[in-house]
Design a protein around this motif. Structure first.
Motif, short mmCIF file in Angstrom:
data_model
loop_
_atom_site.label_atom_id
_atom_site.label_comp_id
_atom_site.label_asym_id
_atom_site.label_seq_id
_atom_site.Cartn_x
_atom_site.Cartn_y
_atom_site.Cartn_z
N MET A 1 -45.27 -19.38 -68.19
CA MET A 1 -43.20 -20.09 -68.39
C MET A 1 -42.95 -19.90 -67.21
N ASN A 2 -42.44 -21.71 -67.20
CA ASN A 2 -41.42 -22.18 -66.70
C ASN A 2 -40.30 -21.52 -65.91
N ALA A 3 -39.56 -21.18 -65.12
CA ALA A 3 -38.06 -20.75 -65.24
C ALA A 3 -37.09 -21.18 -65.35
N HIS A 4 -36.32 -20.60 -65.77
CA HIS A 4 -34.82 -21.72 -66.08
C HIS A 4 -34.47 -22.06 -64.27
N GLU A 5 -33.92 -23.41 -64.79
CA GLU A 5 -33.43 -23.27 -63.04
C GLU A 5 -31.88 -23.59 -63.80
N ILE A 6 -31.48 -21.96 -62.23
CA ILE A 6 -30.15 -22.37 -61.97
C ILE A 6 -29.62 -22.03 -61.39
N ASP A 7 -27.97 -22.66 -61.27
CA ASP A 7 -27.96 -22.64 -59.70
C ASP A 7 -26.53 -21.42 -59.49
N TYR A 8 -26.17 -21.01 -57.92
CA TYR A 8 -26.21 -19.88 -58.08
C TYR A 8 -24.77 -20.77 -56.74
N THR A 9 -23.61 -19.46 -56.20
CA THR A 9 -22.85 -19.18 -55.79
C THR A 9 -23.42 -18.05 -55.03
N LEU A 10 -22.96 -17.56 -53.40
CA LEU A 10 -22.78 -16.41 -52.81
C LEU A 10 -21.16 -16.28 -52.74
N HIS A 11 -20.92 -14.84 -53.27
CA HIS A 11 -19.66 -14.52 -52.28
C HIS A 11 -19.73 -13.07 -51.72
N GLY A 12 -17.96 -13.63 -50.57
CA GLY A 12 -18.03 -12.31 -49.81
C GLY A 12 -18.97 -12.27 -48.20
N ASP A 13 -18.95 -11.16 -47.92
CA ASP A 13 -19.60 -11.09 -47.06
C ASP A 13 -19.78 -9.83 -46.85
N ASP A 14 -19.52 -8.19 -46.30
CA ASP A 14 -20.30 -7.48 -46.43
C ASP A 14 -21.15 -6.70 -48.05
N MET A 15 -19.62 -7.31 -48.82
CA MET A 15 -20.29 -6.60 -50.26
C MET A 15 -20.02 -7.40 -51.10
N GLN A 16 -21.73 -8.50 -51.26
CA GLN A 16 -21.93 -9.83 -51.83
C GLN A 16 -21.63 -9.74 -52.93
N MET A 17 -21.56 -10.78 -53.84
CA MET A 17 -21.43 -11.24 -55.53
C MET A 17 -22.40 -12.30 -55.53
N VAL A 18 -23.00 -12.50 -56.43
CA VAL A 18 -23.80 -14.19 -56.77
C VAL A 18 -23.22 -14.31 -57.99
N GLU A 19 -22.36 -15.74 -58.46
CA GLU A 19 -22.28 -15.99 -59.41
C GLU A 19 -23.00 -16.58 -59.92
N ILE A 20 -23.93 -17.17 -60.80
CA ILE A 20 -24.86 -17.65 -61.68
C ILE A 20 -24.18 -18.60 -62.93
N GLU A 21 -24.39 -20.33 -62.78
CA GLU A 21 -24.14 -21.26 -63.35
C GLU A 21 -24.82 -21.72 -64.11
N LEU A 22 -24.85 -21.13 -65.47
CA LEU A 22 -26.35 -21.60 -66.82
C LEU A 22 -25.82 -22.55 -67.43
N ASP A 23 -26.90 -23.77 -68.10
CA ASP A 23 -26.88 -24.73 -68.94
C ASP A 23 -26.31 -24.27 -69.79
N PRO A 24 -26.51 -24.76 -70.80
CA PRO A 24 -26.86 -24.60 -72.55
C PRO A 24 -28.23 -24.08 -72.70
N GLN A 25 -28.47 -22.81 -73.06
CA GLN A 25 -29.52 -21.91 -73.08
C GLN A 25 -30.09 -21.71 -72.05
N GLU A 26 -29.51 -21.70 -70.79
CA GLU A 26 -30.05 -20.99 -70.17
C GLU A 26 -29.80 -19.59 -69.91
N THR A 27 -30.75 -18.85 -68.87
CA THR A 27 -30.81 -17.15 -69.38
C THR A 27 -30.86 -16.09 -67.59
N VAL A 28 -30.33 -15.75 -67.32
CA VAL A 28 -30.90 -14.81 -65.90
C VAL A 28 -31.22 -13.64 -66.74
N ILE A 29 -31.88 -12.74 -66.19
CA ILE A 29 -32.30 -11.30 -65.98
C ILE A 29 -31.42 -11.02 -64.94
#
Length: 246
Positions: A1-29
């Motif tokens: 199964m080919n993985a969905h093509e997600i975009d992302y942005t990292l926020h923060g420095d020492d306590m980071q978060m990752v923001e995932i941008e999903l197109d319609p019907q895209e999924t992240v686990i």
């Protein structure tokens, strides 16, 4: 199964978060409890397994989930899907201070091995499995034991680690590492354990009894502050009376 093509942005420095941008019907686990916030029209559902093999039956999914349980992780994973008509975002964070490491699996020949609690989230289609260390020494004396996480696919996956993270490329080289500082490595790297110097150094050097050896050609990721080291230091600072009362 080919993985969905997600975009992302990292926020923060020492306590980071990752923001995932999903197109319609895209999924992240993601691991259970890793989500910080999400837009409306993001549907989340707890499922058994990673969803990389949708045609696998219940028994197959149960076996896969059971393997995850051997690493100390939950039997279930949360699937976040954009059910709207436009782009939507969902954000994840690590459970303790440190860095989030984005991995493009296509760039590491489709797979990476990592410590058992390093996985944070990944594009749907990424397969999460386990791998057993090949050497008895690594299993008995490495802090991660016999079992490592084996992440496979052709999309993006995200690991988390404590403190500062160093990415290092080895070219037929060997590096000695505190066993708890190993985050992950590509499949061209051989992982083993060796004694930390002579008997005097082992018992009084403060570096532990054994060191991990990472040898070969490939990429390794090292962390400066393993959670076990942080937890032990906190416990040492708690007054004995407080610990006894607890």
């Amino acid at each position: 199964m080919n993985a969905h093509e997600i975009d992302y942005t990292l926020h923060g420095d020492d306590m980071q978060m990752v923001e995932i941008e999903l197109d319609p019907q895209e999924t992240v686990i993601a691991e259970a409890g890793a989500m910080n916030w999400m837009d409306t029209q993001i549907n989340f559902e707890t499922k058994m397994g990673d969803g990389s093999e949708p045609d696998k039956g219940f028994f197959g999914k149960l076996v896969s989930a059971g393997k995850r349980a051997l690493t100390g992780e939950s039997l279930f994973m949360t699937h976040f899907t954009n059910v709207g008509s436009g782009k939507r975002k969902v954000c994840f964070s690590a459970p303790y201070p440190g860095k989030i490491i984005p991995i493009d699996l296509d760039e590491v020949n489709g797979e990476i091995l990592c410590q058992k609690d390093a996985f944070l989230c990944a594009a749907l289609g990424t397969k999460l499995d386990i791998a057993f260390t090949k050497r008895l020494g690594a299993g008995f004396f490495g802090k991660e034991g016999f079992i490592l996480q084996h992440i496979q696919g052709n999309g993006k996956a995200f690991l988390h680690a404590g403190g500062t993270v160093i990415k290092r490329e080895l070219n037929n080289e060997t590096v000695l590492v505190d066993t708890g500082c190993v985050v992950g490595f590509t499949t061209g790297i051989d992982y083993d354990i060796q004694r930390a110097g002579n008997m005097k150094s082992m018992f009084f050097g403060g570096e532990g009894l054994f060191l991990a050896t990472l040898s070969g050609t490939g990429t390794i990721y090292l962390q400066s502050l393993p959670f076990s080291r942080l937890a032990n230091r906190i416990i040492q600072e708690v007054p004995v009376q407080t610990r006894d009362n607890g």
